[in-house]
Design an enzyme around this catalytic site. Structure first.
Site, PDB file in Angstrom:
ATOM      1  N   ALA A 298      28.923 118.318  56.763  1.00  0.00           N
ATOM      2  CA  ALA A 298      28.523 116.921  56.603  1.00  0.00           C
ATOM      3  C   ALA A 298      27.934 116.380  57.897  1.00  0.00           C
ATOM      4  CB  ALA A 298      29.724 116.078  56.172  1.00  0.00           C
TER       5      ALA A 298
ATOM      6  N   GLU B  11      32.405 117.632  68.416  1.00  0.00           N
ATOM      7  CA  GLU B  11      33.166 118.618  67.645  1.00  0.00           C
ATOM      8  C   GLU B  11      34.347 119.061  68.514  1.00  0.00           C
ATOM      9  OE1 GLU B  11      33.506 120.139  64.665  1.00  0.00           O
ATOM     10  OE2 GLU B  11      35.092 121.279  65.684  1.00  0.00           O
TER      11      GLU B  11
ATOM     12  N   SER C 235      28.957 124.017  62.048  1.00  0.00           N
ATOM     13  CA  SER C 235      28.022 124.349  60.975  1.00  0.00           C
ATOM     14  C   SER C 235      28.191 125.768  60.449  1.00  0.00           C
ATOM     15  CB  SER C 235      26.586 124.174  61.499  1.00  0.00           C
ATOM     16  OG  SER C 235      25.676 124.341  60.448  1.00  0.00           O
TER      17      SER C 235
ATOM     18  N   CYS D 117      33.007 129.005  52.972  1.00  0.00           N
ATOM     19  CA  CYS D 117      33.160 129.795  51.745  1.00  0.00           C
ATOM     20  C   CYS D 117      32.806 131.257  51.935  1.00  0.00           C
ATOM     21  CB  CYS D 117      32.292 129.228  50.635  1.00  0.00           C
ATOM     22  SG  CYS D 117      32.769 127.561  50.167  1.00  0.00           S
TER      23      CYS D 117
ATOM     24  N   ASP E 240      34.834 116.772  53.605  1.00  0.00           N
ATOM     25  CA  ASP E 240      36.198 116.999  53.133  1.00  0.00           C
ATOM     26  C   ASP E 240      37.167 115.873  53.467  1.00  0.00           C
ATOM     27  OD1 ASP E 240      35.164 119.356  52.261  1.00  0.00           O
ATOM     28  OD2 ASP E 240      36.444 120.658  53.478  1.00  0.00           O
TER      29      ASP E 240
ATOM     30  N   ASN F  99      27.352 118.643  52.373  1.00  0.00           N
ATOM     31  CA  ASN F  99      25.971 118.755  52.814  1.00  0.00           C
ATOM     32  C   ASN F  99      25.121 117.600  52.286  1.00  0.00           C
ATOM     33  OD1 ASN F  99      24.982 121.457  54.217  1.00  0.00           O
ATOM     34  ND2 ASN F  99      26.777 121.930  52.980  1.00  0.00           N
TER      35      ASN F  99
ATOM     36  N   TYR G 238      16.169 131.582  25.694  1.00  0.00           N
ATOM     37  CA  TYR G 238      16.643 132.758  24.969  1.00  0.00           C
ATOM     38  C   TYR G 238      15.721 133.922  25.286  1.00  0.00           C
ATOM     39  CZ  TYR G 238      16.261 135.964  20.956  1.00  0.00           C
ATOM     40  OH  TYR G 238      16.123 137.078  20.167  1.00  0.00           O
TER      41      TYR G 238
END
Lengths: 475, 475
Positions: free
Chosen positions: B13, B34, B40, B44, B309, B331, B453
């Site tokens: 963020a 930070e 950054s 995940c 978060d 993000n 399809y």
């Protein structure tokens, strides 16, 4: 007791309607007249049968004969409906037992489409085929087999297959070189099928671009993929006639005078809706030349419905009718009409022209209005952007470049359509865009949609979101 | 010249906001504080680094140090913001050079979340780790390496990695048996990582179901898949404490008294938003315990934003705020806030809690409201149906069973959420459902959506449409 629900045509739309009607109203008599022998088959699976990935013709049947029986549908193969009288509410049927009139309470016209080959001279030669139906697929695969070991029983499809034609093609020497005339879906998918049989493939496309509905970016990617598999592309080249020798295709001549020797030709230059049956009736055709229907699939005549490749549908983006013959449309409209006929009034839904295409390892998709001229005709001011983004987090193995092109209306920001191509889960991503069209989303709304993220499946910004972000920046 | 845009927290963020602001308004001073050394990075991706599919720590950085420099962002690592004064419009910063106050024009709180381990006694033992940040990932992979050949340089990440901690873990004997405490995303993904290193895995989940946000059907499928890979599941089993021997984990005891010997434990039982910094300020927290923000990410104090978060967001289904800490949300909200701060007012968008999960070969997805209790609390009358359908035309090789569960409001038919699991392109299909939620579609509208399809990618009726059809029949 009302007169039967009569269905003309035993493919996707017809049998979906018949099945749904019987399920909802088991007491209603439902008669399906099919002029051929095949019913309810997966047209889109034919290239994979020719390729050999699908083993037998019967694997391509959506409903087995036993299932049709179980559903209580009165299916009459080899019965052609030759006339419709909407005043008397009867159809005239030509069958093995002669000609008779059949009264109907409700009538569904599900006569499908037919392959167009007549602009090409010589399309009636041996080893010149369209690819429209299981008997064409059977003939092509028979032709590719070694004549010394070919057995028609290997194709499956008994007792419906045209065994005589299949045997005739099975006896031919397999072609070393084949011409595919037409670079649409069928042409591209069949190129893959022929290459799998080690046949040298020449693909001729009158326009400069393969698969035009998929737009330029996808077409270019598909062309590159085909060339990478040694398919010789002849873009901007119109085949004028096929040349014969002893009755079999031996070559072709293009309008620019060039010639090429080939031992077989697949002609896939388009299909037309089968509407001749309605020529002298009160059933009106629409602007696109197929049968016009309302939101419930009903034609201009009460109690007469139309669905599938012979019918137009409402386009979810333009709101106008359009003719986009595709499998889901036929199934869904048939099912809705079956429900309506059984008393549960059900809209057939709109179409967005959503389609997927496999070009070897390249997965392609398209939905909505992507052609700017088409968009302008529908009253939009189209703007498009094309991006390339990773299919997964860049650090995760297997990430592949994915091309997404989005088109929107500049004034309202409304999303009009999109296309996609890539080798990693690209095709199913078109459904995200198709769903955005159904929801009437703007590009900004699509950009803000909470899509999934996990490194193995999608980067933080899914390629569709990246495209929305870039296009949104232009509006 | 206005005071700088100050960002607290250098992850998704924070750096998205800083980047976007600098791009739109290059003259604006942007300072990012930070407290750690990493910025950054792809949280995940950590399980795949441990597994070994991602080679080096720096592969998980979304922005390289050079890129951050190029963007003109004044990034200060190892600077912790310890206080916020919204009246004076300053933050107090603790850094290597001491403590100072920094004035801000706009302020973004992007402090993220922290792993919760304190309900488990002994979580401070050696070889007991959370999985929250690259240094945890580095430690776990170091522990799995052969101590005789371990080299901290092989992990990458220089100069930011906590090399001392990594070396300490690299010197440990690799565990033969590991306990994973917590069966959420991290637990399931780490099971795959440990199995890849031939470690015997015991996964403990207090509740009866893995990955609860994914609902029962997906949880059952995931459990079956994990068991198929010899992961020992202990469902309905609460770990009370980890037992140590010479300071290192040697076993665990559950609340039911059972014990198990393990040589390492991964504790992934949840995260909490980092909001302590705001305790004595006028910035209000929301119902879910994270920072409350409006549609533009602004908190209850003008010019103070929150994202990622540590923040709540508006849920597209309920319209209420919810706390769902996920990567895309961070993000996107960061980027929108960066634009707004630069003068281009941009909504942060809603969330649907859309998530994807890889459990070995099983692809899972979830979106929206799928829990009935949650749905009822939001004022809905939920009804769900779960189906299993083929991912491709049944005759096409590679077709896999796909489970789809959809939940809707019985009264209005509105779609509330869905889950999916399967081995063939299942995860990306959740985006279809997520987009339907953004568009506010009813189940009937979803059923009528024109999805793609093609035999290799989707059957005529995509599994999502099959689910909509079945659920629609119940409403």
């Amino acid at each position: 007791m009302s007169d039967p629900f009569v269905v003309v045509g035993g493919d996707a739309a017809g049998l979906s309607a018949a099945s749904k009607c019987k399920r909802e109203d088991p007491d209603r008599e439902v008669i399906v007249f099919e002029r051929g022998r095949w019913v309810s088959y997966a047209h889109c699976g034919e290239p994979y049968f020719v390729k050999g990935e699908v083993e037998r013709l019967e694997d391509l049947l959506s409903l087995s004969p036993a299932e049709i029986d179980e559903r209580g549908i009165d299916l009459r193969r080899e019965h052609e409906v030759t006339a419709v009288d909407t005043d008397a509410e009867t159809v005239t049927v030509d069958g093995p037992e002669g000609t008779h009139d059949q009264a109907y309470g409700d009538l569904l016209i599900a006569t499908g489409g037919r392959a167009v080959t007549d602009p090409i001279e010589g399309a009636d030669l041996d080893a010149a085929l369209p690819m429209h139906g299981l008997d064409d697929a059977a003939a092509v695969r028979a032709m590719l087999a070694d004549p010394s070991s070919f057995d028609v029983a290997d194709l499956g499809g008994d007792p419906y297959v045209d065994a005589e034609r299949a045997r005739r093609y099975g006896a031919m020497a397999p072609p070393e070189t084949v011409a595919i005339v037409g670079g649409g879906y069928v042409g591209v998918e069949m190129a893959e099928a022929f290459v799998a049989h080690d046949v040298e493939v020449h693909l001729f496309q009158r326009g400069d671009q393969l698969v035009p509905p998929f737009g330029e970016a996808v077409a270019d990617a598909a062309a590159e993929t085909l060339r990478g598999h040694d398919v010789e592309l002849h873009l901007g080249t119109e085949v004028e006639r096929l040349e014969g020798e002893d009755g079999r295709v031996a070559g072709l001549t293009c309008t620019d005078g060039t010639t090429l020797g080939v031992e077989a030709a697949l002609v896939g230059i388009g299909i037309r809706p089968n509407t001749d049956l309605l020529a002298d009736t009160a059933v009106r055709l629409g602007n696109a030349g197929a049968v016009a229907v309302d939101d419930y699939g009903q034609t201009s005549v009460d109690g007469v419905y139309a669905a599938g490749d012979c019918a137009e549908m409402r386009h979810v983006v333009t709101g106008d009718t359009a003719w986009v013959p595709l499998g889901l449309t036929a199934n869904r409209a048939g099912r809705a009409i079956g429900a309506s006929v059984a008393g549960d009034l059900t809209p057939v839904g709109g179409i967005a022209g959503t389609a997927m295409l496999k070009a070897f390892e390249l997965e392609c998709g398209r939905t909505g209005i992507v052609d700017h001229e088409e968009a302008r005709e529908a009253g939009f001011d189209p703007v498009s952007r094309t991006i390339t983004a990773s299919s997964r987090s860049g650090y995760y193995p297997g990430a592949a470049e994915t091309i997404v092109s989005l088109t929107a209306d500049r004034e309202t920001g409304r999303l009009l359509g999109g296309t996609i191509a890539g080798e990693d889960r690209a095709a199913v991503r078109i459904d995200t865009i198709a769903t955005a069209l159904e929801g009437g989303l703007t590009v900004d709304e699509l950009e803000r949609t909470d899509l999934g993220y996990a490194p193995p499946f999608s980067p933080v910004w899914d390629p569709v979101l990246v495209a929305a972000k870039v296009l949104g920046g232009e509006i």
